[in-house]
Write an enzyme that holds these catalytic residues in place. Structure first.
Site, mmCIF file in Angstrom:
data_model
loop_
_atom_site.group_PDB
_atom_site.id
_atom_site.type_symbol
_atom_site.label_atom_id
_atom_site.label_comp_id
_atom_site.label_asym_id
_atom_site.label_seq_id
_atom_site.Cartn_x
_atom_site.Cartn_y
_atom_site.Cartn_z
ATOM 1 N N MET A 34 0.898 -1.233 -0.040
ATOM 2 C CA MET A 34 -0.052 0.160 -0.115
ATOM 3 C C MET A 34 0.828 1.315 -0.093
ATOM 4 S SD MET A 34 -3.062 -1.163 2.713
ATOM 5 C CE MET A 34 -1.747 -1.238 4.069
ATOM 6 N N ASP A 35 1.332 1.667 -1.169
ATOM 7 C CA ASP A 35 2.102 2.836 -1.373
ATOM 8 C C ASP A 35 1.352 3.875 -1.936
ATOM 9 O OD1 ASP A 35 4.558 3.726 -1.134
ATOM 10 O OD2 ASP A 35 5.362 3.188 -3.258
ATOM 11 N N GLY A 36 1.938 5.233 -1.408
ATOM 12 C CA GLY A 36 1.535 6.445 -1.852
ATOM 13 C C GLY A 36 0.883 7.354 -0.927
#
Length: 315
Positions: A34-36
């Protein structure tokens, strides 16, 4: 009024999309980096804790979609051991948010309670603050009997640390060692400990290491998703994802939606036969390798028996 109509239209489109995907093979295990969240917060002009809060909302939405699709296992990368190197202020905010969201997830109104989700918090939990570790343990205890879907939350985690830990535990098991109350190790069988080095090579196997991975009990992920446009695994499930369909999605995690998940699963279904072919080849390789190792051992014992009989025969 317009917003209500729009939301109803989105739900209808999602319902149709789910029915379309159910016509093909649906992944049983989806893993997500879960990046960003931080970039989302910076672009929206909000504090980073709020950005991670929007990331939690995206996780809940994605979990609901996975439940509709019948996905049995979801593993998410929530916090890396490397993330402890961030500023103390950000780490403290993340730990506080994690504690709040874990408690919310398993509350009476939480998604895990309502939908029968079993929560497993994976990683080196000794690195977490005591209150966060207590929330993790409460969440796991409260949902241990749930069986609809398993949510693995990786915190204080890196894959290399997981593999080192699993190898260490596999060696202890092979040597007949167990952890003592003082934190060290002790022999559970003196003879096994004395003779262990002679048999250690045959006892440390792929299977023995996998029994001690944090994800033991969960199948390997069929699909591994990373958002934000980055195209690296960042030390996440390196062992388990060796045959996974990799999907790098050019959207920040808080903006991840059904259309992105639909497209990823659709691409997985297109490559399903190829993935199955490589999986079967890998399994066949390990079966042949185990046979060859056991066959060499059997031949060794056979020659020893033959030599003994010859010596007995000729005095």
């Amino acid at each position: 009024m317009l917003r209500t109509i729009w939301n109803a239209l989105c739900r209808a489109i999602a319902w149709i999309g789910v029915r379309i995907l159910l016509c093909g093979p649906v992944p049983q295990h989806i893993a997500i980096i879960m990046d960003g969240n931080r970039r989302f917060a910076d672009r929206a002009g909000i504090d980073r804790k709020s950005g991670h809060g929007f990331g939690y909302d995206s996780l809940i939405q994605t979990l609901e979609l996975c439940l509709d699709l019948g996905v049995r296992y979801v593993t998410v990368y929530a916090f890396s051991i490397d993330n402890f190197a961030r500023s103390q202020e950000e780490v403290s905010a993340l730990m506080e948010l994690m504690r709040e969201k874990l408690d919310l997830l398993v509350s009476n109104e939480g998604l895990a309670t309502a939908k029968g989700i079993r929560v497993c918090v994976l990683g080196d939990l000794t690195l977490l603050p005591e209150d966060v570790r207590a929330s993790a343990n409460r969440a796991m205890a409260a949902t241990k009997h749930n069986s609809i879907t398993v949510l693995n939350i990786c915190v204080a985690y890196t894959s290399t640390q997981e593999i080192v830990n699993a190898t260490r535990e596999a060696v202890k098991e092979a040597l007949g060692l167990s952890s003592s109350k003082s934190g060290g190790s002790q022999l559970t069988n003196e003879n096994d400990g004395r003779n262990s080095l002679k048999t250690l090579d045959s006892q440390i196997t792929k299977e023995s290491i996998e029994r001690h991975l944090y994800t033991a009990g969960s199948p390997w992920p069929d699909v591994l998703i990373r958002t934000s446009g980055e195209t690296r695994l960042s030390n996440f499930m390196l062992w388990q994802a060796c045959h996974s369909h990799l999907a790098f999605c050019n959207v920040l995690w808080p903006n991840f939606s059904f259309r992105h998940l639909f497209w990823i699963i659709f691409q997985y279904q297109k490559s399903y036969r190829s993935l199955q072919h490589h999986w079967i080849k890998a399994q066949s390789f390990w079966i042949i390798l185990q046979y060859q190792r056991s066959n060499r051992s059997l031949q060794h014992h056979w020659h020893k028996a033959q030599s003994f009989q010859t010596r007995q025969k000729f005095g």
